[in-house]
Design an enzyme around this catalytic site. Structure first.
Site, PDB file in Angstrom:
ATOM      1  N   GLY A 122     104.408 -90.427  84.013  1.00  0.00           N
ATOM      2  CA  GLY A 122     104.118 -90.859  82.641  1.00  0.00           C
ATOM      3  C   GLY A 122     105.376 -90.830  81.786  1.00  0.00           C
ATOM      4  O   GLY A 122     105.585 -91.709  80.940  1.00  0.00           O
ATOM      5  N   SER A 154     102.812 -86.023  71.045  1.00  0.00           N
ATOM      6  CA  SER A 154     103.326 -86.356  72.382  1.00  0.00           C
ATOM      7  C   SER A 154     104.828 -86.596  72.322  1.00  0.00           C
ATOM      8  O   SER A 154     105.298 -87.494  71.619  1.00  0.00           O
ATOM      9  CB  SER A 154     102.627 -87.622  72.899  1.00  0.00           C
ATOM     10  OG  SER A 154     103.391 -88.190  73.941  1.00  0.00           O
ATOM     11  N   ASP A 177     102.193 -78.114  79.833  1.00  0.00           N
ATOM     12  CA  ASP A 177     102.268 -78.206  81.296  1.00  0.00           C
ATOM     13  C   ASP A 177     102.037 -76.856  81.983  1.00  0.00           C
ATOM     14  O   ASP A 177     101.972 -76.796  83.212  1.00  0.00           O
ATOM     15  CB  ASP A 177     103.633 -78.763  81.722  1.00  0.00           C
ATOM     16  CG  ASP A 177     103.794 -80.202  81.270  1.00  0.00           C
ATOM     17  OD1 ASP A 177     102.778 -80.900  81.130  1.00  0.00           O
ATOM     18  OD2 ASP A 177     104.939 -80.628  81.033  1.00  0.00           O
ATOM     19  N   LYS A 200      96.362 -86.105  81.703  1.00  0.00           N
ATOM     20  CA  LYS A 200      97.595 -85.931  82.479  1.00  0.00           C
ATOM     21  C   LYS A 200      97.402 -86.543  83.860  1.00  0.00           C
ATOM     22  O   LYS A 200      96.455 -87.292  84.072  1.00  0.00           O
ATOM     23  CB  LYS A 200      97.921 -84.441  82.573  1.00  0.00           C
ATOM     24  CG  LYS A 200      98.218 -83.805  81.218  1.00  0.00           C
ATOM     25  CD  LYS A 200      99.487 -84.367  80.648  1.00  0.00           C
ATOM     26  CE  LYS A 200      99.801 -83.796  79.284  1.00  0.00           C
ATOM     27  NZ  LYS A 200     100.992 -84.398  78.707  1.00  0.00           N
ATOM     28  N   ARG A 230      93.386 -81.809  83.740  1.00  0.00           N
ATOM     29  CA  ARG A 230      93.782 -80.425  84.060  1.00  0.00           C
ATOM     30  C   ARG A 230      92.694 -79.419  83.701  1.00  0.00           C
ATOM     31  O   ARG A 230      92.614 -78.357  84.316  1.00  0.00           O
ATOM     32  CB  ARG A 230      95.100 -80.071  83.354  1.00  0.00           C
ATOM     33  CG  ARG A 230      96.274 -80.813  83.940  1.00  0.00           C
ATOM     34  CD  ARG A 230      97.593 -80.420  83.277  1.00  0.00           C
ATOM     35  NE  ARG A 230      98.665 -81.255  83.803  1.00  0.00           N
ATOM     36  CZ  ARG A 230      99.873 -81.367  83.253  1.00  0.00           C
ATOM     37  NH1 ARG A 230     100.154 -80.703  82.148  1.00  0.00           N
ATOM     38  NH2 ARG A 230     100.791 -82.138  83.797  1.00  0.00           N
TER      39      ARG A 230
HETATM   40  C1  S3P Z   1     106.926 -84.671  78.589  1.00  0.00           C
HETATM   41  C2  S3P Z   1     106.011 -84.488  77.581  1.00  0.00           C
HETATM   42  C3  S3P Z   1     104.636 -83.992  77.827  1.00  0.00           C
HETATM   43  C4  S3P Z   1     104.533 -83.273  79.158  1.00  0.00           C
HETATM   44  C5  S3P Z   1     105.168 -84.062  80.273  1.00  0.00           C
HETATM   45  C6  S3P Z   1     106.645 -84.298  79.989  1.00  0.00           C
HETATM   46  C7  S3P Z   1     108.246 -85.223  78.251  1.00  0.00           C
HETATM   47  O1  S3P Z   1     103.753 -85.089  77.842  1.00  0.00           O
HETATM   48  O2  S3P Z   1     103.178 -83.009  79.467  1.00  0.00           O
HETATM   49  O3  S3P Z   1     105.045 -83.380  81.513  1.00  0.00           O
HETATM   50  O4  S3P Z   1     109.151 -85.161  79.105  1.00  0.00           O
HETATM   51  O5  S3P Z   1     108.406 -85.729  77.136  1.00  0.00           O
HETATM   52  P1  S3P Z   1     103.129 -85.717  76.485  1.00  0.00           P
HETATM   53  O6  S3P Z   1     104.214 -86.281  75.675  1.00  0.00           O
HETATM   54  O7  S3P Z   1     102.186 -86.777  76.969  1.00  0.00           O
HETATM   55  O8  S3P Z   1     102.408 -84.581  75.832  1.00  0.00           O
END
Ligand code: S3P
Length: 377
Positions: free
Chosen positions: A95, A168, A316, A343, A347
């Site tokens: 993601g 986020s 996380d 996620k 989770r």
């Molecule tokens: C991340 C942000 C988080 C986290 C992901 C990594 C990042 O996600 O859960 O593992 O590197 O910016 P979200 O932005 O969807 O909360």
């Protein structure tokens, strides 16, 4: 499928380092690629997720190689030097790769498509489409809100103010990366502070990103300069060892050189509040990121209530945190954590299902869970 037999309880003793931080690794590779000149990265996490980002950038003409003396070297092509990959870019299971790359691609003069594996193809992408469209990008997803993401070139992006509905870091980062290509200033405000690695690293690459009150502001059209980046150990990997040493009697664990950025240390703060014996020492800064060494010993934990303000900095680590909560005295309640459902897996459901198999008293709620701890320490 492999099976493992674990004979517990054991003791965790010794001193370890964990692999490089995944979030910082993605950002180092992306900024290195779109900066001018050479970027050297030490400690990059070469996991499948980060390699999806590396592969996408290579397909757009960026040279990324292992250096003969260790580390990774990136020959940056500048903000406007990426080339049309001519085919969809596959972000695998990541993601972070998909959302951050959408931000970069929104500002390019060629069309692009971002695809992912089955799990990533079921994850919400409208949250990244909205802010990028607000900047003037021509970006769309399926009407389900899921990938593929399609991006078409536009004449120009224009700086705007954007208030994020969801906390986020990926969305904030996508916006800030696209803002590098926008005319004038772009500002973003988040409902809760999320990890700030993008902001810190942009400064390391010479960008004068600023913060006024709750607004984070970036000016577009200014080239970044290649930099040296040292990636600290990943707190998300360290969390498994931390919880292990907190709950296993007679443990004594030292974890060295990992990121202790306060936008990520929620799990440590929560464990301390529950009575854990954890000390962070040798605090220092490397490539703009706070790092430190951690000393962990076992302790009897007490159940607590965790609300939405603690969720982004722990997001996380909740799966392994559940194990600590199951070993605490009394009830632990987590609320405001509905993001855990979108996620790589749901989770909340996964933690509740698996811990129930171990006879843990845990109940799912729409936005979290309630665990009735049973201490065995
Ligand atoms: C991340 C942000 C988080 C986290 C992901 C990594 C990042 O996600 O859960 O593992 O590197 O910016 P979200 O932005 O969807 O909360």
């Amino acid at each position: 499928m492999n099976s493992f037999i674990i004979n517990g309880p054991g003791v965790l003793r010794g001193s370890i380092s964990v692999p490089g931080d995944k979030s910082i690794s993605h950002r180092a590779v992306i900024l290195g690629a779109i900066a001018q000149g050479r970027t050297m990265i030490k400690g990059l996490l070469e996991s499948a997720d980060v390699l999806a980002t590396v592969d996408a950038l290579r397909r757009m003409g960026v040279r990324i190689d292992h250096h003969k003396e260790g580390g990774i070297v990136i020959e940056g092509v500048g903000l406007y030097g990426l080339k049309d990959p001519g085919q969809p870019l596959n972000m695998g299971n990541s993601g972070t790769a998909m959302r951050l790359m959408a931000g970069v691609l929104a500002g390019q003069s060629f069309p692009s498509t971002l695809v992912g594996d089955d799990s990533l193809s079921q994850r919400p992408m409208s949250r990244v489409v909205e802010p990028l469209a607000a900047l003037g990008a021509d970006i769309s997803v399926q009407n389900t809100g899921y990938p593929p993401i399609q991006i078409k070139p536009v004449k120009r992006l224009k700086g705007v103010d954007y208030v994020m509905p969801v906390a986020s870091a990926q969305v904030k980062s996508a916006f800030l990366l696209a803002a590098l290509y926008a005319d004038g200033a772009s500002r973003v405000k988040e409902p809760e502070q999320t990890r700030d690695h993008t902001e810190r690293m942009l400064r390391g690459f010479g960008h004068s990103i600023s913060q006024q009150g709750d607004w984070i502001s970036a000016i577009g059209g200014k080239e970044l300069a290649g930099a040296k980046v040292v990636v600290p150990g990943d707190l998300s990997s360290a969390a498994f060892f931390i919880v292990g040493a907190v709950i296993a009697v007679e443990s004594e664990l030292i974890l060295k050189n990992f990121g202790v950025n306060s936008t990520r240390t929620g799990v440590i703060e929560i464990l301390l509040e529950m009575g854990a014996n954890i000390q962070i020492e040798n605090r220092r800064e490397e490539s703009g990121e706070p790092i430190g060494d951690l000393f962990v010993r076992p302790a009897q934990l007490r159940g607590i209530s965790i609300g939405h303000s603690q969720v982004p900095k722990t997001i996380d680590e909740f799966p392994i945190f559940c194990v600590a909560a199951a070993m605490a005295e009394g009830k632990t309640t987590v609320t405001g954590a509905e993001e855990l459902r979108v996620k790589e897996t749901d989770r909340i459901k996964a933690m509740v299902t698996e811990l129930k198999k171990l006879n843990v008293e845990i109940e799912e709620t729409p936005d979290g869970f309630v665990v009735q701890g049973k201490s065995t320490i």
